[in-house]
Design an enzyme around this catalytic site. Structure first.
Site, PDB file in Angstrom:
ATOM      1  N   ASN A 151      42.824 103.190  53.472  1.00 34.25           N
ATOM      2  CA  ASN A 151      43.159 102.498  54.722  1.00 34.25           C
ATOM      3  C   ASN A 151      43.208 100.988  54.475  1.00 34.25           C
ATOM      4  O   ASN A 151      42.948 100.528  53.362  1.00 34.25           O
ATOM      5  CB  ASN A 151      42.168 102.876  55.836  1.00 34.25           C
ATOM      6  CG  ASN A 151      40.749 102.496  55.468  1.00 34.25           C
ATOM      7  OD1 ASN A 151      40.449 101.334  55.221  1.00 34.25           O
ATOM      8  ND2 ASN A 151      39.867 103.491  55.396  1.00 34.25           N
TER       9      ASN A 151
ATOM     10  N   ASP B 150      37.688 109.374  57.570  1.00 29.16           N
ATOM     11  CA  ASP B 150      37.157 110.536  58.296  1.00 29.16           C
ATOM     12  C   ASP B 150      37.513 111.839  57.583  1.00 29.16           C
ATOM     13  O   ASP B 150      36.820 112.832  57.708  1.00 29.16           O
ATOM     14  CB  ASP B 150      37.748 110.570  59.722  1.00 29.16           C
ATOM     15  CG  ASP B 150      37.236 109.405  60.558  1.00 29.16           C
ATOM     16  OD1 ASP B 150      36.067 109.020  60.362  1.00 29.16           O
ATOM     17  OD2 ASP B 150      38.008 108.878  61.391  1.00 29.16           O
TER      18      ASP B 150
ATOM     19  N   PRO C 240      31.641 114.006  55.713  1.00 27.29           N
ATOM     20  CA  PRO C 240      30.393 113.956  56.487  1.00 27.29           C
ATOM     21  C   PRO C 240      30.275 112.627  57.227  1.00 27.29           C
ATOM     22  O   PRO C 240      30.798 111.611  56.771  1.00 27.29           O
ATOM     23  CB  PRO C 240      29.289 114.075  55.430  1.00 27.29           C
ATOM     24  CG  PRO C 240      29.955 113.886  54.118  1.00 27.29           C
ATOM     25  CD  PRO C 240      31.415 114.088  54.270  1.00 27.29           C
ATOM     26  N   ASP C 241      29.599 112.626  58.365  1.00 20.77           N
ATOM     27  CA  ASP C 241      29.455 111.392  59.152  1.00 20.77           C
ATOM     28  C   ASP C 241      28.191 110.647  58.713  1.00 20.77           C
ATOM     29  O   ASP C 241      27.073 110.981  59.117  1.00 20.77           O
ATOM     30  CB  ASP C 241      29.384 111.733  60.649  1.00 20.77           C
ATOM     31  CG  ASP C 241      29.552 110.481  61.505  1.00 20.77           C
ATOM     32  OD1 ASP C 241      28.941 109.445  61.171  1.00 20.77           O
ATOM     33  OD2 ASP C 241      30.312 110.538  62.488  1.00 20.77           O
TER      34      ASP C 241
ATOM     35  N   PHE D  88      29.810 100.244  63.210  1.00 19.59           N
ATOM     36  CA  PHE D  88      31.046  99.518  63.509  1.00 19.59           C
ATOM     37  C   PHE D  88      32.120 100.546  63.817  1.00 19.59           C
ATOM     38  O   PHE D  88      32.231 101.556  63.128  1.00 19.59           O
ATOM     39  CB  PHE D  88      31.480  98.652  62.316  1.00 19.59           C
ATOM     40  CG  PHE D  88      30.646  97.414  62.165  1.00 19.59           C
ATOM     41  CD1 PHE D  88      29.324  97.507  61.753  1.00 19.59           C
ATOM     42  CD2 PHE D  88      31.172  96.173  62.447  1.00 19.59           C
ATOM     43  CE1 PHE D  88      28.538  96.375  61.631  1.00 19.59           C
ATOM     44  CE2 PHE D  88      30.403  95.033  62.326  1.00 19.59           C
ATOM     45  CZ  PHE D  88      29.079  95.136  61.915  1.00 19.59           C
TER      46      PHE D  88
ATOM     47  N   LYS E 181      30.710 105.925  71.365  1.00 17.31           N
ATOM     48  CA  LYS E 181      30.239 106.081  69.973  1.00 17.31           C
ATOM     49  C   LYS E 181      28.771 105.681  69.834  1.00 17.31           C
ATOM     50  O   LYS E 181      28.014 106.325  69.107  1.00 17.31           O
ATOM     51  CB  LYS E 181      31.085 105.216  69.031  1.00 17.31           C
ATOM     52  CG  LYS E 181      32.068 106.067  68.262  1.00 17.31           C
ATOM     53  CD  LYS E 181      32.754 105.331  67.163  1.00 17.31           C
ATOM     54  CE  LYS E 181      33.934 106.204  66.723  1.00 17.31           C
ATOM     55  NZ  LYS E 181      34.962 105.467  66.048  1.00 17.31           N
TER      56      LYS E 181
ATOM     57  N   LYS F 263      26.461 108.602  68.513  1.00 12.50           N
ATOM     58  CA  LYS F 263      25.904 108.473  67.150  1.00 12.50           C
ATOM     59  C   LYS F 263      24.454 108.000  67.156  1.00 12.50           C
ATOM     60  O   LYS F 263      23.830 107.887  66.118  1.00 12.50           O
ATOM     61  CB  LYS F 263      26.783 107.545  66.320  1.00 12.50           C
ATOM     62  CG  LYS F 263      28.225 108.028  66.252  1.00 12.50           C
ATOM     63  CD  LYS F 263      28.908 107.649  64.970  1.00 12.50           C
ATOM     64  CE  LYS F 263      30.296 108.252  64.940  1.00 12.50           C
ATOM     65  NZ  LYS F 263      30.947 108.151  63.649  1.00 12.50           N
TER      66      LYS F 263
END
Ligand SMILES: Cc1cc2nc3c(=O)[nH]c(=O)nc-3n(C[C@H](O)[C@H](O)[C@H](O)COP(=O)(O)O)c2cc1C
Length: 368
Positions: free
Chosen positions: A209, A278, A303-304, A322, A336, A340
Site C-alpha cells: 500500500n 488486512d 491476524p488483527d 491508527f 474502531k 478494538k
C-alpha cells in the site's frame, strides 16, 4: 511541515581546526533552515583553515574568533544566554581543554562561562581517538553532562579507516534537538510500528500500500526526543533510520505481528501506526509463470495485531491505534476505538497518505 524544536533557539556553533570543518557549514545551514539563530565561534586555527567570513555569510551572524578584539567585546559573556552550545567538529585539543577547565580563547571561555547544554562532535584520526588521554578527557566530559555525539567508524581525511570520523550532520542535529525537549518519557519504553507491509503472491511479486512510514517514524523520533527507549518495527520504507533506537525491519504482516508479539509485553506505550495489510494472498513458491495466466489470487485475512495487543495488555500499558478511513472519519474512528478496545484511536483521512502534514481525529475511551 514537521515540527522542529530548533525554532527560535539561539545556538553557538563552535568550530575547531579539524579536517571535518567544512561539514559544519552544512550543519549551520540546516539549523537555520529549521528556525535556529546561529552564532559561530571559531578557534584561531579553524579560522586559518576556512575564512570566518564564510561562516558569517552562512549563519547571518558575525563569526567570532578573537577574545581580545573590539568586534568580540565581552563575547563570552554576551554569548552566555544561548540555548545550547555545540562544537562541530571538536578536535582532540578542544576536548582536552574543555575537559580540564581551560579557557585560553573565545570558544573555550564561552563554554566555561555558560550554563547552556553542550554537545561535542569529536572528529580526529583513529590513533588520536584511541589514545587513553583522549578517552579519559571524553569520560570527564560525559561526567560533566556534556553530550558526546559520535565519532563513527569510517574513512578519514588522512586516508586511514577506523573510529574517529565525525558523526553525520543528521545524527548531530538529532542529538542537538534532543537537548531542547523536556524528557517527559524518561524511563518509558515505547513500541512503534511504521510503514506498509508486503504480502507476497509468489517469491517475486507482492501486494502493498501507499504508506510512506512518515507518521510512525515521526512518532518514534518524538518519543526518543522525549527520552523514551524506543523500538521501531518498520515495514519497507525509503526513510533514513532514526538514531539510537532498536529498529526491527520486516516485510510481511505476519513478520510484523511476530516482532510485535515478542516485544509488546515490555512496552509502556504501543503506537500501532503501520499500515498493515488486512489481507494476504495464498502464496505460491517460486515465480508463477506468465503461461499459467490468467490468474486468480485468493486473499485471506491477516491476524488483527492491534486487537491482539489491546486484548493482551497489562495494567499500565497504553495502546494507541491508527485508522485510515475513506469518509465518515469521526464515526468510523469511534467504532474502531470501541471494537478494538484501544486506549486511543487516531483517525486519518485518505489525504494524509504520503503527506508530510495533515489533520487527524484523536479519540480516547471517554472523549474526542
Ligand atoms: C589540515 C589539518 C587537519 C586537521 N585535522 C584534525 C582533526 O580532524 N582532528 C584533530 O583533533 N586535529 C586535527 N588537526 C590538528 C589540529 O588542528 C591541532 O591540534 C590544532 O592545535 C587544533 O586547534 P584548535 O583545537 O584550537 O582548533 C588538523 C590539522 C590540520 C593542519
Amino acid at each position: 511541515m514537521i515540527k522542529s524544536y530548533f525554532q527560535g533557539k539561539k545556538i553557538v556553533v563552535g568550530v575547531t581546526a579539524g579536517a571535518a570543518i567544512y561539514k559544519s557549514l552544512d550543519l549551520i545551514r540546516s539549523l537555520k533552515k529549521q528556525g535556529a539563530d546561529v552564532y559561530p565561534v571559531m578557534t584561531r586555527n579553524a579560522a586559518t583553515l576556512i575564512s570566518p567570513q564564510l561562516f558569517s555569510a552562512i549563519s547571518g551572524n558575525p563569526a567570532l574568533v578573537e577574545m581580545f578584539s573590539v568586534e568580540s567585546e565581552m563575547g563570552h559573556i554576551n554569548l552566555q544566554d544561548m540555548d545550547a552550545i555545540c562544537v562541530v567538529p571538536a578536535t582532540a585539543n578542544l576536548i582536552g581543554k574543555v575537559a580540564n577547565g581551560l579557557a585560553d580563547d573565545l570558544l573555550t571561555t564561552t563554554i566555561l562561562a555558560s550554563s547552556a547544554p553542550i554537545l561535542i562532535a569529536p572528529a580526529m584520526n583513529d590513533i588520536m581517538w584511541g589514545k587513553s588521554v583522549v578517552q579519559q578527557n571524553v569520560r570527564k566530559l560525559r561526567d560533566m553532562d556534556v553530550t558526546i555525539c559520535g565519532p563513527d567508524v569510517g574513512e578519514m581525511a588522512c586516508g586511514s579507516y577506523g573510529e574517529g570520523r565525525m558523526a553525520d550532520a543528521l545524527e548531530i542535529l538529532a542529538y542537538l534537538e534532543r537537548l531542547f525537549v523536556p524528557k517527559t518519557l524518561k524511563h518509558k519504553k515505547v513500541l512503534v510500528t511504521a510503514g506498509p507491509t508486503r504480502e507476497f503472491i509468489d517469491d517475486v511479486r507482492y501486494i502493498t500500500n501507499r504508506s510512506s512510514g512518515h507518521m510512525g517514524y515521526s512518532i518514534a523520533k518524538e518519543a526518543w526526543l522525549r527520552g523514551a527507549e524506543v523500538t521501531l518495527i518498520s515495514g519497507p520504507v525509503g526513510l533514513t533510520d532514526p538514531y539510537d533506537m532498536n529498529i526491527v525491519k520486516v516485510q510481511t504482516a505476519d513478520q510484523m505481528f511476530a516482532a510485535v508479539r515478542s516485544t509488546f509485553h515490555e512496552c509502556d506505550y504501543f503506537f500501532s501506526v503501520a499500515a498493515v495489510s488486512d489481507f494476504k494472498p495464498e502464496k505460491s513458491k517460486g515465480k508463477i509463470s506468465k503461461a499459467d495466466g490468467p490468474l486468480q489470487v485468493t486473499l485471506v485475512q491477516n491476524p488483527d495485531m492491534l486487537e491482539w495487543c489491546a486484548g493482551n495488555k497489562s495494567v499500565g500499558q497504553t495502546v494507541i491505534g491508527f485508522a485510515l478511513e475513506d469518509g465518515y472519519l469521526m464515526e468510523r474512528t469511534h467504532q474502531k476505538l470501541i471494537r478494538k478496545r484501544c486506549d486511543f484511536m487516531i483517525g486519518n483521512g485518505l489525504g494524509n497518505m504520503e503527506a508530510e502534514s495533515g489533520y487527524v481525529v484523536f479519540m480516547y475511551q471517554s472523549g474526542v
